[in-house]
Design a protein around this motif. Structure first.
Motif, mmCIF file in Angstrom:
data_model
loop_
_atom_site.group_PDB
_atom_site.id
_atom_site.type_symbol
_atom_site.label_atom_id
_atom_site.label_comp_id
_atom_site.label_asym_id
_atom_site.label_seq_id
_atom_site.Cartn_x
_atom_site.Cartn_y
_atom_site.Cartn_z
ATOM 1 N N ALA A 169 56.465 41.744 35.785
ATOM 2 C CA ALA A 169 55.636 41.586 34.593
ATOM 3 C C ALA A 169 54.372 40.789 34.873
ATOM 4 N N ARG A 170 54.099 40.490 36.120
ATOM 5 C CA ARG A 170 52.936 39.667 36.468
ATOM 6 C C ARG A 170 51.853 40.530 37.100
ATOM 7 N N LEU A 171 50.607 40.235 36.720
ATOM 8 C CA LEU A 171 49.438 40.914 37.261
ATOM 9 C C LEU A 171 48.557 39.888 37.968
ATOM 10 N N SER A 172 48.112 40.228 39.163
ATOM 11 C CA SER A 172 47.209 39.356 39.918
ATOM 12 C C SER A 172 46.078 40.207 40.477
ATOM 13 N N PRO A 173 44.874 39.651 40.595
ATOM 14 C CA PRO A 173 43.730 40.444 41.068
ATOM 15 C C PRO A 173 43.748 40.614 42.581
ATOM 16 N N LEU A 174 43.267 41.760 43.037
ATOM 17 C CA LEU A 174 43.051 42.033 44.451
ATOM 18 C C LEU A 174 41.583 41.747 44.801
ATOM 19 N N PRO A 175 41.252 41.612 46.088
ATOM 20 C CA PRO A 175 39.863 41.278 46.456
ATOM 21 C C PRO A 175 38.823 42.261 45.920
#
Length: 264
Positions: A61-67
């Protein structure tokens, strides 16, 4: 606004939210929730597009940004005609002098190595380059440009054999008074800096070389060009704005009964 523009705007809002939060959590019926409590609605199609483009990473359920997310967002916010060039710029408004009048203009802060050095801070929080030193470097660059001293990057179509008649002036006759005055100011500035420090000032401020390039070409130790450039710009700032001279009254010591001779 077309449907494609609406999807792009929704994707930009999603990327901005995740980038500012660092990490967001998917909550059923609420959309996204950041660690600081901020919330944003989210359409499943927008999330699927961000994942398919490789902009976000999903872990449960977690979203994190990519470069790639930050570069994609900068291209979206930049001019539509030059999006890929715009992501490498830091545009800011400046005031310039044009024919004696002040006008507003835009400048790329990442274009000049002096600008990046001007953003450095000391441990105390003060700027590494004082305002006077930074302004002196910009002024030297402006005079160097007005004088037409930059090396030519394209082929010159001028004839090698001069067509002037005997007794006529040389190539200097084609220079305007503004260019000649600018060249004279550059020569005086170099003389004021001194032969030991003028080279690094010309390389960075005029030829736009990076500090690492200057150190490699001159075989200097690492991080030494920054110190040399600071000393050069401080000397240049004193040349452009010399400190006010303090005059002291002369005193004459005399024994008891001494009287000065009066000029007749």
């Amino acid at each position: 606004m077309s449907e494609g523009d609406g999807k792009d705007d929704a994707l930009a809002r999603l990327l901005r939210f995740v980038l500012t939060a660092g990490e967001a959590k998917l909550v059923d019926g609420e959309g996204l929730r950041a660690a600081d409590g901020r919330r944003q609605p989210l359409a499943p199609a927008v999330l699927a597009r961000a994942l398919s483009l490789g902009l976000l990473r999903r872990d449960g359920a977690r979203l994190s940004p990519l470069p790639e997310a930050r570069a994609h967002l900068k291209r979206r916010l930049c001019d539509a005609q030059t999006p890929f060039a715009g992501q490498h710029r830091d545009i800011t408004e400046v005031t310039v002098l044009c024919d004696g009048a002040r006008e507003r203009a835009v400048a790329n802060r990442l274009e000049s190595p002096l600008a990046s050095l001007g953003r450095l801070k000391e441990k105390s929080g003060e700027a590494y380059l004082p305002d006077g030193a930074f302004a002196a470097g910009e002024r030297l660059h402006a005079d160097f440009t007005r004088g037409g001293l930059q090396p030519k990057m394209t082929m010159s179509w001028e004839p090698r054999i001069a067509s002037r008649q005997k007794g006529e002036a040389g190539a200097g006759r084609e220079l305007t008074d503004t260019a000649l005055a600018a060249r004279l100011r550059v020569a005086r500035a170099i003389e004021a800096i001194g032969p030991e420090l003028s080279g690094v000032a010309l390389d960075v401020c005029c030829f736009m070389k990076g500090l690492e390039t200057v150190e490699r070409e001159r075989q200097w130790p690492a991080r030494s060009a920054k110190l040399m450039l600071r000393a050069a710009l401080l000397a240049l700032a004193r040349h452009y704005a010399p400190p006010a001279k303090t005059t002291r009254r002369s005193h004459v010591w005399g024994a008891d009964g001494y009287r000065p001779d009066l000029l007749r």
